[in-house]
Scaffold this motif. Structure first.
Motif, PDB file in Angstrom:
ATOM      1  N   ASP A  18      29.848  43.971  33.287  1.00 57.33           N
ATOM      2  CA  ASP A  18      28.924  43.915  34.428  1.00 57.33           C
ATOM      3  C   ASP A  18      29.338  42.882  35.476  1.00 57.33           C
ATOM      4  OD1 ASP A  18      27.351  45.918  33.384  1.00 57.33           O
ATOM      5  OD2 ASP A  18      25.891  44.541  32.479  1.00 57.33           O
ATOM      6  N   SER A  19      30.033  41.832  35.068  1.00 55.87           N
ATOM      7  CA  SER A  19      30.421  40.784  36.016  1.00 55.87           C
ATOM      8  C   SER A  19      31.728  41.087  36.747  1.00 55.87           C
ATOM      9  CB  SER A  19      30.550  39.443  35.294  1.00 55.87           C
ATOM     10  OG  SER A  19      31.601  39.497  34.339  1.00 55.87           O
ATOM     11  N   ALA A  20      32.410  42.156  36.360  1.00 52.13           N
ATOM     12  CA  ALA A  20      33.681  42.516  37.004  1.00 52.13           C
ATOM     13  C   ALA A  20      33.425  43.165  38.359  1.00 52.13           C
ATOM     14  CB  ALA A  20      34.479  43.455  36.107  1.00 52.13           C
ATOM     15  N   PHE A  21      34.458  43.151  39.200  1.00 55.25           N
ATOM     16  CA  PHE A  21      34.400  43.796  40.513  1.00 55.25           C
ATOM     17  C   PHE A  21      35.443  44.905  40.554  1.00 55.25           C
ATOM     18  CE2 PHE A  21      36.399  43.784  44.858  1.00 55.25           C
ATOM     19  CZ  PHE A  21      35.394  44.482  45.505  1.00 55.25           C
ATOM     20  N   VAL A  22      34.989  46.135  40.802  1.00 55.56           N
ATOM     21  CA  VAL A  22      35.885  47.266  41.008  1.00 55.56           C
ATOM     22  C   VAL A  22      35.620  47.771  42.413  1.00 55.56           C
ATOM     23  CG1 VAL A  22      36.618  49.545  40.224  1.00 55.56           C
ATOM     24  CG2 VAL A  22      35.867  47.839  38.546  1.00 55.56           C
ATOM     25  N   ALA A  23      36.600  47.599  43.298  1.00 58.15           N
ATOM     26  CA  ALA A  23      36.419  47.922  44.712  1.00 58.15           C
ATOM     27  C   ALA A  23      36.327  49.417  44.954  1.00 58.15           C
ATOM     28  CB  ALA A  23      37.574  47.339  45.522  1.00 58.15           C
ATOM     29  N   ALA A  24      35.582  49.748  45.982  1.00 62.37           N
ATOM     30  CA  ALA A  24      35.490  51.134  46.427  1.00 62.37           C
ATOM     31  C   ALA A  24      36.884  51.656  46.739  1.00 62.37           C
ATOM     32  CB  ALA A  24      34.600  51.212  47.669  1.00 62.37           C
ATOM     33  N   GLY A  25      37.106  52.916  46.427  1.00 64.29           N
ATOM     34  CA  GLY A  25      38.405  53.534  46.694  1.00 64.29           C
ATOM     35  C   GLY A  25      39.350  53.438  45.516  1.00 64.29           C
ATOM     36  N   SER A  26      39.030  52.609  44.542  1.00 59.19           N
ATOM     37  CA  SER A  26      39.850  52.537  43.330  1.00 59.19           C
ATOM     38  C   SER A  26      39.483  53.686  42.413  1.00 59.19           C
ATOM     39  CB  SER A  26      39.620  51.218  42.602  1.00 59.19           C
ATOM     40  OG  SER A  26      40.109  50.152  43.367  1.00 59.19           O
ATOM     41  N   ARG A  27      40.402  54.015  41.501  1.00 60.78           N
ATOM     42  CA  ARG A  27      40.151  55.032  40.498  1.00 60.78           C
ATOM     43  C   ARG A  27      40.501  54.452  39.141  1.00 60.78           C
ATOM     44  NH1 ARG A  27      37.794  56.410  44.233  1.00 60.78           N
ATOM     45  NH2 ARG A  27      37.917  58.351  45.386  1.00 60.78           N
ATOM     46  N   VAL A  28      39.513  54.380  38.259  1.00 65.59           N
ATOM     47  CA  VAL A  28      39.685  53.857  36.912  1.00 65.59           C
ATOM     48  C   VAL A  28      39.355  55.020  35.982  1.00 65.59           C
ATOM     49  CG1 VAL A  28      38.949  52.098  35.270  1.00 65.59           C
ATOM     50  CG2 VAL A  28      39.040  51.556  37.719  1.00 65.59           C
ATOM     51  N   ILE A  29      40.348  55.463  35.218  1.00 66.89           N
ATOM     52  CA  ILE A  29      40.265  56.761  34.542  1.00 66.89           C
ATOM     53  C   ILE A  29      40.462  56.605  33.039  1.00 66.89           C
ATOM     54  CG2 ILE A  29      41.312  59.068  34.424  1.00 66.89           C
ATOM     55  CD1 ILE A  29      42.453  58.144  37.376  1.00 66.89           C
ATOM     56  N   GLY A  30      39.510  57.117  32.264  1.00 68.79           N
ATOM     57  CA  GLY A  30      39.683  57.263  30.828  1.00 68.79           C
ATOM     58  C   GLY A  30      39.600  55.975  30.041  1.00 68.79           C
ATOM     59  N   LYS A  31      40.584  55.765  29.141  1.00 66.46           N
ATOM     60  CA  LYS A  31      40.580  54.669  28.165  1.00 66.46           C
ATOM     61  C   LYS A  31      40.994  53.355  28.819  1.00 66.46           C
ATOM     62  CE  LYS A  31      43.022  57.552  25.722  1.00 66.46           C
ATOM     63  NZ  LYS A  31      43.796  58.304  24.753  1.00 66.46           N
ATOM     64  N   VAL A  32      40.102  52.819  29.639  1.00 69.15           N
ATOM     65  CA  VAL A  32      40.347  51.561  30.345  1.00 69.15           C
ATOM     66  C   VAL A  32      39.199  50.615  30.032  1.00 69.15           C
ATOM     67  CG1 VAL A  32      40.674  50.439  32.589  1.00 69.15           C
ATOM     68  CG2 VAL A  32      41.556  52.762  32.214  1.00 69.15           C
ATOM     69  N   THR A  33      39.539  49.373  29.678  1.00 69.82           N
ATOM     70  CA  THR A  33      38.541  48.334  29.450  1.00 69.82           C
ATOM     71  C   THR A  33      38.833  47.174  30.396  1.00 69.82           C
ATOM     72  OG1 THR A  33      38.365  48.947  27.120  1.00 69.82           O
ATOM     73  CG2 THR A  33      37.542  46.768  27.744  1.00 69.82           C
ATOM     74  N   ILE A  34      37.823  46.741  31.148  1.00 65.78           N
ATOM     75  CA  ILE A  34      37.975  45.651  32.120  1.00 65.78           C
ATOM     76  C   ILE A  34      37.012  44.530  31.731  1.00 65.78           C
ATOM     77  CG2 ILE A  34      37.783  44.988  34.550  1.00 65.78           C
ATOM     78  CD1 ILE A  34      38.355  47.991  35.203  1.00 65.78           C
ATOM     79  N   GLY A  35      37.575  43.323  31.539  1.00 63.62           N
ATOM     80  CA  GLY A  35      36.821  42.186  31.042  1.00 63.62           C
ATOM     81  C   GLY A  35      36.010  41.450  32.099  1.00 63.62           C
ATOM     82  N   ALA A  36      35.293  40.449  31.636  1.00 64.28           N
ATOM     83  CA  ALA A  36      34.370  39.659  32.453  1.00 64.28           C
ATOM     84  C   ALA A  36      35.073  39.000  33.627  1.00 64.28           C
ATOM     85  CB  ALA A  36      33.700  38.595  31.595  1.00 64.28           C
ATOM     86  N   GLU A  37      34.452  39.098  34.794  1.00 60.74           N
ATOM     87  CA  GLU A  37      34.876  38.457  36.047  1.00 60.74           C
ATOM     88  C   GLU A  37      36.265  38.873  36.518  1.00 60.74           C
ATOM     89  OE1 GLU A  37      32.581  34.367  36.517  1.00 60.74           O
ATOM     90  OE2 GLU A  37      33.982  34.299  34.808  1.00 60.74           O
ATOM     91  N   SER A  38      36.778  39.969  35.980  1.00 59.85           N
ATOM     92  CA  SER A  38      38.049  40.493  36.485  1.00 59.85           C
ATOM     93  C   SER A  38      37.789  41.293  37.745  1.00 59.85           C
ATOM     94  CB  SER A  38      38.737  41.357  35.423  1.00 59.85           C
ATOM     95  OG  SER A  38      39.316  40.523  34.441  1.00 59.85           O
ATOM     96  N   SER A  39      38.859  41.546  38.507  1.00 57.06           N
ATOM     97  CA  SER A  39      38.696  42.276  39.762  1.00 57.06           C
ATOM     98  C   SER A  39      39.800  43.318  39.919  1.00 57.06           C
ATOM     99  CB  SER A  39      38.694  41.320  40.952  1.00 57.06           C
ATOM    100  OG  SER A  39      39.831  40.481  40.949  1.00 57.06           O
TER     101      SER A  39
END
Length: 192
Positions: A18-39
């Motif tokens: 929940d604390s991560a930032f994924v910018a508009a226009g990006s594509r994150v597909i399938g088996k992806v895990t993004i940790g705390a405060e990552s961008s």
């Protein structure tokens, strides 16, 4: 409304703290895990379709970067892409089936190929290509196409890189708050 940045594949939806930032226009597909405060910055593609992508905490993946994996074949497991904590990845980088340990730094426009490992506090200079199976040891600076060790980084350079990673955490939170406020007028009123 479905989030167009997070795309399920083969029954698996990306997991984003929940604390991560994924910018508009990006594509994150399938088996992806993004940790705390990552961008994950604007127009990045993280495609975890045939293997896993794991990104630790406080790591930044800058604009236009592409991250993919190697598929299992010939009875092997293939190669996931594993990125540790507090990693800096510059604009327009391509990572494929590789491992970046905590505090690694990959400069603008680099290519990191299958089976490579960049150890903690190592730095791949802008525009370099790390060819398959290479390992950059902790604290080393590599550059070129193909990349080769240039020298060891100084303690000051390592400290500066670590500060830059922390700076991106703050900048990402500002983008996250600003983007949310500007896209939602009601939320924007609450922020004033």
């Amino acid at each position: 409304m479905v989030d167009p940045t997070l795309i399920p594949f083969d029954g698996v939806t990306p997991t984003v703290d929940d604390s991560a930032f994924v910018a508009a226009g990006s594509r994150v597909i399938g088996k992806v895990t993004i940790g705390a405060e990552s961008s994950i910055w604007y127009n990045c593609v993280l495609r975890g379709d045939v293997n896993h992508i794991v990104i630790g905490a406080r790591t930044n993946i800058q604009d236009g970067t592409v991250i993919h994996v190697d598929s299992p074949k010939g009875g092997g497991d293939g190669l996931s892409t594993i990125i540790g904590n507090d990693v800096l990845i510059g604009h327009m980088v391509m990572l494929h089936g590789s491992v970046l340990r905590d505090h690694a730094f990959v400069g603008l426009g680099c290519i990191v190929m299958d089976g490579c490992t960049i150890e903690s506090d190592a730095m791949l200079a802008a525009g370099s290509m790390l060819t398959p199976g290479k390992t950059m040891r902790s604290g080393e600076l590599w550059m070129g196409r193909p990349a080769k060790k240039l020298r060891d980084l100084s303690a000051e350079e390592i400290a500066r890189n670590r500060l830059a990673a922390a700076g991106y955490v703050a900048l990402a939170q500002k983008h996250k708050t600003t983007a949310r406020a500007e896209s939602d007028p009601i939320a924007s009123d609450r922020l004033l």
